[in-house]
Motif scaffolding. Structure first.
Motif, PDB file in Angstrom:
ATOM      1  N   GLN A   2      -1.305  -1.519 -20.785  1.00  0.00           N
ATOM      2  CA  GLN A   2       0.110  -1.375 -20.449  1.00  0.00           C
ATOM      3  C   GLN A   2       0.990  -1.819 -21.612  1.00  0.00           C
ATOM      4  N   PRO A  53       0.740   2.816 -17.392  1.00  0.00           N
ATOM      5  CA  PRO A  53      -0.550   3.076 -16.722  1.00  0.00           C
ATOM      6  C   PRO A  53      -0.999   1.875 -15.895  1.00  0.00           C
ATOM      7  N   ARG A  54      -1.604   2.164 -14.756  1.00  0.00           N
ATOM      8  CA  ARG A  54      -2.067   1.102 -13.858  1.00  0.00           C
ATOM      9  C   ARG A  54      -3.559   0.822 -14.011  1.00  0.00           C
ATOM     10  N   GLN A  55      -4.267   1.744 -14.648  1.00  0.00           N
ATOM     11  CA  GLN A  55      -5.712   1.599 -14.829  1.00  0.00           C
ATOM     12  C   GLN A  55      -6.046   1.646 -16.310  1.00  0.00           C
ATOM     13  N   PRO A  56      -7.108   0.970 -16.738  1.00  0.00           N
ATOM     14  CA  PRO A  56      -7.526   1.060 -18.136  1.00  0.00           C
ATOM     15  C   PRO A  56      -8.031   2.459 -18.464  1.00  0.00           C
ATOM     16  N   SER A  58     -10.423   5.379 -19.404  1.00  0.00           N
ATOM     17  CA  SER A  58     -11.856   5.611 -19.148  1.00  0.00           C
ATOM     18  C   SER A  58     -12.627   5.709 -20.452  1.00  0.00           C
ATOM     19  N   GLU A 202     -10.172  -6.764  -4.187  1.00  0.00           N
ATOM     20  CA  GLU A 202     -10.349  -5.759  -3.143  1.00  0.00           C
ATOM     21  C   GLU A 202      -9.772  -6.239  -1.824  1.00  0.00           C
ATOM     22  N   ARG A 205      -6.082  -5.952  -1.918  1.00  0.00           N
ATOM     23  CA  ARG A 205      -5.664  -4.555  -1.714  1.00  0.00           C
ATOM     24  C   ARG A 205      -5.696  -4.184  -0.238  1.00  0.00           C
TER      25      ARG A 205
END
Length: 248
Positions: A2, A53-56, A58, A202, A205
């Protein structure tokens, strides 16, 4: 990641921050929660969470990074006006609910005494409306730090449901209390979940999912005409609590 994307689009973010000066039109509505500087700061961070971006990645390649940067830039055009169109009604309905349920009035000693009989009299404080806690839970101070951009339209619906609930409770207190009894177990469970400090990512979430399911459940009980964003029932809430237990 980010931070890297933030640096790559920092000029665009600077324009975003400049456009947020228009939030001054909501200073009066936000004043019950914080000042104008806080509103602009939390709004900027709120929108950056949406843009960045919320995810690293790939795959750590230049091509993937450039694609993520391009995607972030695509989210920026027209974002501030759209955000303000969502934020304004939220603050307006929040104010309507606040006015409806009222702030706890008190007789202050600083007021002019109208008679000697008032000397030494204790301050009179009325118990707060139970819905005040519901309102504070939906729109707490710095609430933009706690909610995602995509959730804002739903937040408005929850506030509208709370307004309808407050109006109907005044007309039919018995029916309102009957429905309060239906949500009480889940309100207690959510309070316990909020108190947890060692939940796994998790589990966190799943707790967040339960939170919004619970809000939808309240809409279904107190303001059914507004509709729900998902099928919801007491049984589904019970199932979600089981999932949370399994992920804890």
């Amino acid at each position: 990641m980010q931070r890297l994307v933030d640096l790559a689009i920092q000029k665009d973010i600077a324009w975003l921050e400049k456009d947020l000066r228009a939030l001054s039109k909501y200073d009066a509505l936000y004043s019950f929660l914080g000042d104008s500087a806080e509103l602009r700061k939390t709004s900027l961070e709120h929108l950056k969470r949406y843009v960045l971006p919320r995810q690293p990645l790939s795959v750590l390649t230049r091509a993937c990074f450039d694609a993520v940067v391009a995607e972030a830039r695509l989210r920026l055009p027209g974002l501030v006006p759209q955000f303000m169109d969502r934020l304004g009604p939220i603050l307006q309905v929040r104010q309507q609910v606040q006015q409806r349920i009222g702030a706890p009035p008190a007789i202050s000693r600083s007021r002019t005494l109208s008679s000697l009989g008032q000397l030494g009299a204790p301050s009179v404080v009325r118990a707060p409306n139970p819905l005040a806690g519901e309102l504070a839970g939906l729109v707490p101070a710095r609430f933009l730090e706690r909610i995602e951009y995509e959730r804002l339209p739903h937040l408005l619906r929850y506030l509208k449901a709370l307004l309808i609930r407050s109006e109907r409770a005044a007309l039919n207190p018995a029916k309102d209390q009957e429905r309060v009894g239906q949500i009480a177990p889940y309100k207690a469970e959510f309070a316990k979940l909020q108190a947890k400090t060692s939940a796994s990512p998790e589990s966190q979430r799943q707790i967040e999912t339960f939170r919004w399911m619970f809000e939808e459940f309240k809409v279904s009980l107190f303001a059914q005409e507004l509709g729900t964003a998902m099928p919801v029932s007491a049984k589904r809430l019970d199932q979600q609590l089981e999932i949370i237990q399994q992920t804890s």
